[in-house]
Design an enzyme around this catalytic site. Structure first.
Site, mmCIF file in Angstrom:
data_model
loop_
_atom_site.group_PDB
_atom_site.id
_atom_site.type_symbol
_atom_site.label_atom_id
_atom_site.label_comp_id
_atom_site.label_asym_id
_atom_site.label_seq_id
_atom_site.Cartn_x
_atom_site.Cartn_y
_atom_site.Cartn_z
ATOM 1 N N TYR A 1 56.856 27.798 40.037
ATOM 2 C CA TYR A 1 55.481 27.555 40.477
ATOM 3 C C TYR A 1 55.467 26.875 41.858
ATOM 4 O O TYR A 1 54.732 27.279 42.762
ATOM 5 C CB TYR A 1 54.791 26.686 39.429
ATOM 6 N N ASN B 1 42.858 32.968 44.518
ATOM 7 C CA ASN B 1 42.906 31.864 43.538
ATOM 8 C C ASN B 1 43.749 32.192 42.302
ATOM 9 O O ASN B 1 44.287 31.283 41.666
ATOM 10 C CB ASN B 1 41.464 31.541 43.115
ATOM 11 N N LYS C 1 53.880 28.225 45.369
ATOM 12 C CA LYS C 1 52.801 27.500 46.047
ATOM 13 C C LYS C 1 53.239 26.999 47.431
ATOM 14 O O LYS C 1 52.414 26.872 48.336
ATOM 15 C CB LYS C 1 52.321 26.340 45.167
ATOM 16 N N VAL D 1 46.434 41.108 40.231
ATOM 17 C CA VAL D 1 46.748 40.874 41.648
ATOM 18 C C VAL D 1 48.217 41.163 41.977
ATOM 19 O O VAL D 1 48.565 41.415 43.131
ATOM 20 C CB VAL D 1 46.398 39.438 42.118
HETATM 21 P P1 NAD Z 1 43.145 29.026 35.015
HETATM 22 O O1 NAD Z 1 44.302 29.446 34.206
HETATM 23 O O2 NAD Z 1 41.985 28.370 34.352
HETATM 24 O O3 NAD Z 1 42.585 30.251 35.882
HETATM 25 C C1 NAD Z 1 43.415 31.175 36.498
HETATM 26 C C2 NAD Z 1 42.749 32.521 36.412
HETATM 27 O O4 NAD Z 1 43.615 33.484 37.046
HETATM 28 C C3 NAD Z 1 42.539 32.974 34.959
HETATM 29 O O5 NAD Z 1 41.211 33.403 34.787
HETATM 30 C C4 NAD Z 1 43.548 34.103 34.814
HETATM 31 O O6 NAD Z 1 43.109 35.097 33.883
HETATM 32 C C5 NAD Z 1 43.631 34.645 36.229
HETATM 33 N N1 NAD Z 1 44.821 35.433 36.449
HETATM 34 C C6 NAD Z 1 46.079 35.170 35.997
HETATM 35 N N2 NAD Z 1 46.914 36.140 36.357
HETATM 36 C C7 NAD Z 1 46.190 37.056 37.048
HETATM 37 C C8 NAD Z 1 46.508 38.283 37.675
HETATM 38 N N3 NAD Z 1 47.740 38.771 37.631
HETATM 39 N N4 NAD Z 1 45.524 38.966 38.303
HETATM 40 C C9 NAD Z 1 44.245 38.463 38.327
HETATM 41 N N5 NAD Z 1 43.894 37.305 37.741
HETATM 42 C C10 NAD Z 1 44.850 36.602 37.116
HETATM 43 O O7 NAD Z 1 43.737 28.082 36.117
HETATM 44 P P2 NAD Z 1 43.057 27.204 37.256
HETATM 45 O O8 NAD Z 1 43.491 25.838 37.010
HETATM 46 O O9 NAD Z 1 41.623 27.498 37.427
HETATM 47 O O10 NAD Z 1 43.899 27.748 38.504
HETATM 48 C C11 NAD Z 1 43.332 28.420 39.601
HETATM 49 C C12 NAD Z 1 44.289 28.290 40.773
HETATM 50 O O11 NAD Z 1 44.430 26.908 41.106
HETATM 51 C C13 NAD Z 1 45.693 28.800 40.461
HETATM 52 O O12 NAD Z 1 46.218 29.439 41.607
HETATM 53 C C14 NAD Z 1 46.461 27.518 40.190
HETATM 54 O O13 NAD Z 1 47.821 27.666 40.435
HETATM 55 C C15 NAD Z 1 45.797 26.573 41.155
HETATM 56 N N6 NAD Z 1 45.986 25.167 40.818
HETATM 57 C C16 NAD Z 1 45.496 24.642 39.654
HETATM 58 C C17 NAD Z 1 45.702 23.297 39.376
HETATM 59 C C18 NAD Z 1 45.192 22.656 38.125
HETATM 60 O O14 NAD Z 1 45.513 21.482 37.895
HETATM 61 N N7 NAD Z 1 44.420 23.309 37.297
HETATM 62 C C19 NAD Z 1 46.406 22.499 40.282
HETATM 63 C C20 NAD Z 1 46.876 23.065 41.452
HETATM 64 C C21 NAD Z 1 46.662 24.402 41.716
#
Ligand code: NAD
Length: 246
Positions: free
Chosen positions: A154, A89, A158, A63
């Site tokens: 981060y 996402n 966000k 992305v």
């Molecule tokens: P995760 O690491 O399990 O999943 C993130 C996915 O994004 C992975 O499959 C990864 O391969 C993919 N990714 C990373 N870089 C990429 C790129 N350059 N192009 C395409 N895909 C890419 O994390 P998650 O917890 O499922 O996070 C999903 C979203 O939710 C993220 O934006 C994260 O910041 C946000 N988030 C997560 C949490 C949490 O506690 N897990 C809290 C707040 C926000």
């Protein structure tokens, strides 16, 4: 409600993105899952969705690369038609205190989390304007709303998502395009797996609902925001944090 519409979910091979893709597919939405790593894992997600009767395709791209994103979306539109729903996402962390944070780390996180959302949104908006319909959900974080020591890269990315979401909501409302953000708290995914058990216990003690979230907790809200039931909601940031953000 969703049947026959086309959704693209970025970063959807695991965690929150995967849960969103599964939830949407269950509701009859055609889903294109994107990720940058692990084609094999993607095939498994696709198989699972198809075995449950859903329609799913895979489009690999980073992305943060405008060129890759442009090519990826061109292929999606050629094969499936216009994108109706976009879930931005894909996200990464690369935590450190500012004294130790390298400039590359700050840039990399902003490139994926914020510029990545811009790159993907840019590809879908023109057709959404033409078809006078579209819904975008951006995944922010409560860290973007309150800040967090050790995560200035981060949190900045966000918080950027929040401004991006609100601006687009104002810009695109007259074209019947809604844009909202979801701000998760601590959700059990690969991203939070590394938190040591002791810190995790302390964390849970501070969460009013007394548990970490599940990817499905976030996916349910994303699906709601995409649906017609949320047709009067735009420009909002909804926390899904078990009360941590109160
Ligand atoms: P995760 O690491 O399990 O999943 C993130 C996915 O994004 C992975 O499959 C990864 O391969 C993919 N990714 C990373 N870089 C990429 C790129 N350059 N192009 C395409 N895909 C890419 O994390 P998650 O917890 O499922 O996070 C999903 C979203 O939710 C993220 O934006 C994260 O910041 C946000 N988030 C997560 C949490 C949490 O506690 N897990 C809290 C707040 C926000």
């Amino acid at each position: 409600m969703y049947k026959g519409k086309l959704a693209v979910v970025t970063g959807a091979f695991r965690g929150i993105g995967r849960a969103c893709a599964e939830k949407l597919a269950e509701s009859g939405v055609k889903v294109v899952i994107n990720d940058v790593y692990n084609r094999e894992q993607a095939e498994r997600v696709r198989e699972e969705i198809e075995e449950s009767g859903g329609i799913c395709d895979i489009m690999m791209f980073d992305v943060s690369s405008y060129r890759e994103v442009e090519e990826g979306f061109a292929k999606i539109v050629e094969k499936w038609g216009n994108v109706d729903y976009l879930v931005n996402n894909a996200g990464i962390v690369d935590d450190n205190l500012i004294l130790r944070m390298k400039p590359e780390s700050f840039k990399k996180v902003v490139d994926v989390n914020l510029i990545g959302a811009f790159n993907c949104t840019k590809q879908v908006v023109r057709n959404m304007v033409k078809q006078k319909f579209g819904v975008i959900v951006n995944i922010s974080s409560i860290v973007g709303l309150s800040g967090n020591a050790g995560q200035c890269n981060y949190a900045a990315s966000k918080a950027g998502i929040v401004g991006f979401t609100k601006s687009l909501a104002k810009e695109l409302a007259s074209k019947n395009i809604r844009v909202n953000a979801v701000a998760p708290g601590f959700i059990e995914t690969g991203m939070t797996k590394k938190i040591p058990a002791k810190d995790r216990e302390r964390l849970v003690e501070n969460i009013p609902l007394n548990r970490l979230g599940k990817p499905e907790d976030v996916a349910n809200v994303v699906a709601f925001l995409l649906s017609e039931e949320a047709s009067y909601i735009t420009g909002e940031v909804i926390s899904v944090s078990g009360g941590l953000h109160i």
